[in-house]
Write an enzyme that holds these catalytic residues in place. Sequence first.
Site, short mmCIF file in Angstrom:
data_model
loop_
_atom_site.label_atom_id
_atom_site.label_comp_id
_atom_site.label_asym_id
_atom_site.label_seq_id
_atom_site.Cartn_x
_atom_site.Cartn_y
_atom_site.Cartn_z
N TYR A 156 0.84 -1.21 0.00
CA TYR A 156 0.00 0.00 0.00
C TYR A 156 0.88 1.26 0.00
O TYR A 156 0.60 2.23 -0.73
CB TYR A 156 -0.88 -0.05 1.24
CG TYR A 156 -1.92 1.03 1.37
CD1 TYR A 156 -3.10 1.00 0.63
CD2 TYR A 156 -1.74 2.08 2.28
CE1 TYR A 156 -4.08 1.98 0.79
CE2 TYR A 156 -2.71 3.05 2.45
CZ TYR A 156 -3.86 3.01 1.71
OH TYR A 156 -4.83 3.98 1.87
N LYS A 160 0.85 4.07 -2.82
CA LYS A 160 0.47 5.45 -2.51
C LYS A 160 1.61 6.43 -2.80
O LYS A 160 1.36 7.60 -3.14
CB LYS A 160 0.00 5.55 -1.06
CG LYS A 160 -1.35 4.86 -0.81
CD LYS A 160 -2.42 5.30 -1.79
CE LYS A 160 -3.83 5.00 -1.31
NZ LYS A 160 -4.86 5.34 -2.33
P1 NAP Z 1 -13.39 2.11 1.52
O1 NAP Z 1 -14.42 2.54 2.50
O2 NAP Z 1 -12.85 0.72 1.60
O3 NAP Z 1 -13.98 2.38 0.05
C1 NAP Z 1 -13.23 2.05 -1.08
C2 NAP Z 1 -14.17 1.79 -2.22
O4 NAP Z 1 -13.39 1.42 -3.38
C3 NAP Z 1 -15.12 0.61 -1.92
O5 NAP Z 1 -16.45 0.96 -2.25
C4 NAP Z 1 -14.58 -0.47 -2.83
O6 NAP Z 1 -15.56 -1.37 -3.32
C5 NAP Z 1 -14.03 0.34 -4.00
N1 NAP Z 1 -13.13 -0.47 -4.82
C6 NAP Z 1 -12.20 -1.36 -4.40
N2 NAP Z 1 -11.61 -1.94 -5.44
C7 NAP Z 1 -12.17 -1.42 -6.56
C8 NAP Z 1 -12.00 -1.64 -7.94
N3 NAP Z 1 -11.11 -2.53 -8.42
N4 NAP Z 1 -12.77 -0.94 -8.82
C9 NAP Z 1 -13.69 -0.06 -8.37
N5 NAP Z 1 -13.90 0.19 -7.07
C10 NAP Z 1 -13.16 -0.49 -6.17
O7 NAP Z 1 -12.12 3.05 1.57
P2 NAP Z 1 -11.94 4.59 2.03
O8 NAP Z 1 -11.40 4.58 3.39
O9 NAP Z 1 -13.12 5.38 1.68
O10 NAP Z 1 -10.71 5.00 1.08
C11 NAP Z 1 -10.85 5.70 -0.15
C12 NAP Z 1 -9.47 6.04 -0.69
O11 NAP Z 1 -8.76 6.82 0.27
C13 NAP Z 1 -8.60 4.82 -0.96
O12 NAP Z 1 -7.81 5.04 -2.10
C14 NAP Z 1 -7.74 4.74 0.27
O13 NAP Z 1 -6.55 4.05 0.02
C15 NAP Z 1 -7.53 6.21 0.57
N6 NAP Z 1 -7.17 6.49 1.96
C16 NAP Z 1 -8.00 6.15 2.99
C17 NAP Z 1 -7.61 6.44 4.30
C18 NAP Z 1 -8.46 6.11 5.48
O14 NAP Z 1 -7.99 6.31 6.62
N7 NAP Z 1 -9.67 5.63 5.31
C19 NAP Z 1 -6.36 7.06 4.54
C20 NAP Z 1 -5.54 7.37 3.47
C21 NAP Z 1 -5.96 7.09 2.18
P3 NAP Z 1 -15.92 -2.72 -2.49
O15 NAP Z 1 -16.56 -2.24 -1.24
O16 NAP Z 1 -16.90 -3.42 -3.39
O17 NAP Z 1 -14.64 -3.42 -2.28
#
Ligand code: NAP
Length: 255
Positions: A156, A160
């Site tokens: 990851y 990133k």
């Molecule tokens: P999340 O709640 O897990 O949501 C991610 C979404 O992406 C889910 O709906 C997932 O679908 C979808 N997804 C996964 N694989 C995919 C694919 N191949 N094609 C299309 N959609 C796909 O994550 P989040 O926390 O909102 O994170 C959103 C972004 O922010 C990510 O890039 C993450 O790495 C980044 N981020 C998050 C955090 C944090 O603390 N939450 C911190 C830093 C960065 P499914 O549910 O069907 O798998």
Amino acid sequence: MTEQPTTPRTAIVTGGARGIGAAVARRLSADGFAVAVLDLDESACATIVSEIEDAGGTGLAVGVDVSDEAAVQAAVERVAAELGAPTVLINNAGIIRDNMLFKMSVDDWDAVMNVHLRGSFLMTRAAQKHMIDAKWGRIVNLSSTSALGNRGQANYSAAKAGMQGFTKTLAIELGKFGVTANAIAPGFIATDMTRSTAERMGVSFETFIEAVAKDIPVGRAGQPDDIAATVAFLVREDASFVSGQVIYVAGGPKD
Ligand code: NAP
């Protein structure tokens, strides 16, 4: 202040069915964009689109795996045909497959690279032609504070950090077409992704959030709307001189 366009611009948000992506989709709609919500499960996207429409906005639900070249091409063409040429792209879809390096499988490595890096590349390549035709575009890529290194996240963290290099190169190549590209690197944001980390560690999400918040200068965990607010700024008409930047949105400074 630069005037907003009279015709609404169309934005694509990947991973828009929940978490940060859903908050970004709602916010962009509230700010006047037509919003295509892309995610693996089209019915989950439809729930967010219904919310957008109930609030008076315009949206389109599209089921797509961002790492599938043909599916991405078809999805972007569908958005252009049904909602309007996409000139805003938020590459937000993401997964985690955490493990210590010595236990990390090749599948765990490839899965993370495929969604974040290959997915963002495919989406951006498909959408950029609409931005170049319009001589205007905004690309926002979701990086993470993990790009600076994080135990148990070699895959990851590498993906990133890769998003940051990808973003800077997009800014260099596309700037002359009126297209900006920036990355947002969130710290801890309360979503299903971080909830799953708490579950894996065997602690309640509430306890996990409390512990994490102690190390965050502003004294709280981040919320999806914190990221949506930052996206909202970067896609504005008058943010046209901000490009190739990585904005850490983490409740405090990061190196
Ligand atoms: P999340 O709640 O897990 O949501 C991610 C979404 O992406 C889910 O709906 C997932 O679908 C979808 N997804 C996964 N694989 C995919 C694919 N191949 N094609 C299309 N959609 C796909 O994550 P989040 O926390 O909102 O994170 C959103 C972004 O922010 C990510 O890039 C993450 O790495 C980044 N981020 C998050 C955090 C944090 O603390 N939450 C911190 C830093 C960065 P499914 O549910 O069907 O798998």
